[in-house]
Design an enzyme around this catalytic site. Structure first.
Site, short mmCIF file in Angstrom:
data_model
loop_
_atom_site.label_atom_id
_atom_site.label_comp_id
_atom_site.label_asym_id
_atom_site.label_seq_id
_atom_site.Cartn_x
_atom_site.Cartn_y
_atom_site.Cartn_z
N HIS A 268 24.46 -0.42 23.71
CA HIS A 268 23.60 -0.19 24.86
C HIS A 268 22.73 -1.42 25.11
CE1 HIS A 268 21.52 1.10 21.20
NE2 HIS A 268 20.37 0.89 21.80
N ARG A 278 8.35 -1.18 32.87
CA ARG A 278 9.02 -0.10 32.14
C ARG A 278 8.47 -0.05 30.73
NH1 ARG A 278 13.89 0.64 28.94
NH2 ARG A 278 14.57 2.80 29.15
#
Length: 344
Positions: A268, A278
């Site tokens: 990932h 974020r």
């Protein structure tokens, strides 16, 4: 000589795909089957109705946001990442970089007090108390998930995985990541170019990798960025839709080894949004440094011989830190069909 392979640089593409969602309020029989299937097919799933109080989540989010808003000189007092501490841009010791800053600390209460207790001089226990509460809650959730997986796999000892996380010497870690917005001179121009390529203005925040531990339990704010590699195409990435109320779970290398490859450690990465910050918080569930990792007997059959040699968690960490982020570390511990080890 230790040699590790990295993923080839191919033309990448994003694909839309419904990812597994598991509601922990469902019947146990259904949950354990779905959890194992998700770990086999994706190495990943989303958990809802997890039972962690909203106030615990809100407090850790608030403290994380406050920390990353501090001047750089204050954040650096937590210590350079070696590997624990505060880091910015650099990821590990081998030249990897990303568009982020982070705080990495051990989950042992005394370590938390020592590492992050100095963040707020006026109230030195404030951050550490919040972090300890969060760790305790997420550890329990992680152990519950691991026991569900153990049941789904049909293990005789369904607590074989969770017991490693509950040990007092567990090497579990917490990482808080902050991907700041990009305010460079050419930010708007870069955003327009990226939008023309249909990747929504994202920049690479944390490069592709697998997590070395047993399990990762993650949550983030409402800004998307997490992507997992498609199980059917290594050049395709699946964007994970953000959900601040949920937790996201992914299989780590150690769990893949302990299940003899049945459960998949998912590759990932995280993308950094050009316009919005974020924030994400990961709990990395790991055994003690002395723990020996090896395929469980129930995971091996005549048709599925032992795929990985036994190794200690300390040995794996040492090897991992010697490699680049994208390297496939677990391949170095694989046993081939003739019984030979990949590491020479």
């Amino acid at each position: 000589m230790v040699v590790a392979t990295s993923m080839p640089e191919n033309k990448e593409k994003a694909i839309q795909l419904d990812l597994p969602v598991i509601d922990l309020s469902w019947r146990r029989d259904a949950v354990k089957k779905l959890a194992v299937r998700a770990c086999e097919e994706f190495g990943f799933f989303k958990v809802i109705n997890h039972g962690i109080p909203k106030e615990i989540i809100e407090r850790v989010d608030r403290k994380s946001k406050e920390f990353f808003a501090l001047p750089a000189s204050e954040k650096q007092k937590v210590g350079p990442p070696n590997p624990l501490g505060y880091g910015s841009k650099k990821i590990g010791p081998n030249g990897d970089t990303g568009e982020l800053e982070y705080l990495l600390f051990h989950t042992n209460p005394s370590s938390i007090n020592q590492r992050v207790g100095m963040i707020n001089k006026k109230d030195p226990k404030s951050f550490s108390c919040v972090a300890n509460d969060y760790v305790e809650s997420v550890r329990e959730l992680t152990c519950k998930i691991l026991e569900i997986i153990g049941e789904g796999l049909g293990l005789y000892d369904t607590k074989a995985f969770s017991r490693l996380i509950r040990e007092s010497e567990s090497d579990s870690l917490v990482r808080m990541n902050h991907y700041p917005p990009y305010h460079g001179i050419n930010a708007e121009k870069e955003l327009n170019c990226m939008n023309n390529k249909d990747d929504k203005g994202y920049r690479l925040g944390f490069g592709e990798h697998t997590d070395p531990q047993i399990l990762t339990v993650l949550r983030s704010n409402d800004v998307e960025g997490l992507q997992i590699q498609s199980p059917s195409d290594c050049t395709s990435w699946i964007p994970v839709k953000s959900d601040p109320s949920a937790f996201f779970v992914n299989v780590g290398d150690a769990l893949q080894a302990m299940t003899n490859g049945r459960l998949v450690s998912v590759r990932h990465r995280a993308m950094a949004n050009t316009k919005r910050s974020r924030l994400s918080t990961m709990f990395f569930a790991a055994p003690s440094l002395q723990t020996s990792i090896y395929p469980l007997p129930e995971m091996m059959t005549v048709d599925n011989h032992q795929r990985y040699r036994p190794y200690t968690w300390a040995e794996y960490k040492k090897t991992m830190y010697s490699l680049r982020l994208a390297s496939n570390c677990l391949e170095l511990f694989r046993i081939d069909s003739k019984g030979n080890n990949s590491m020479r």
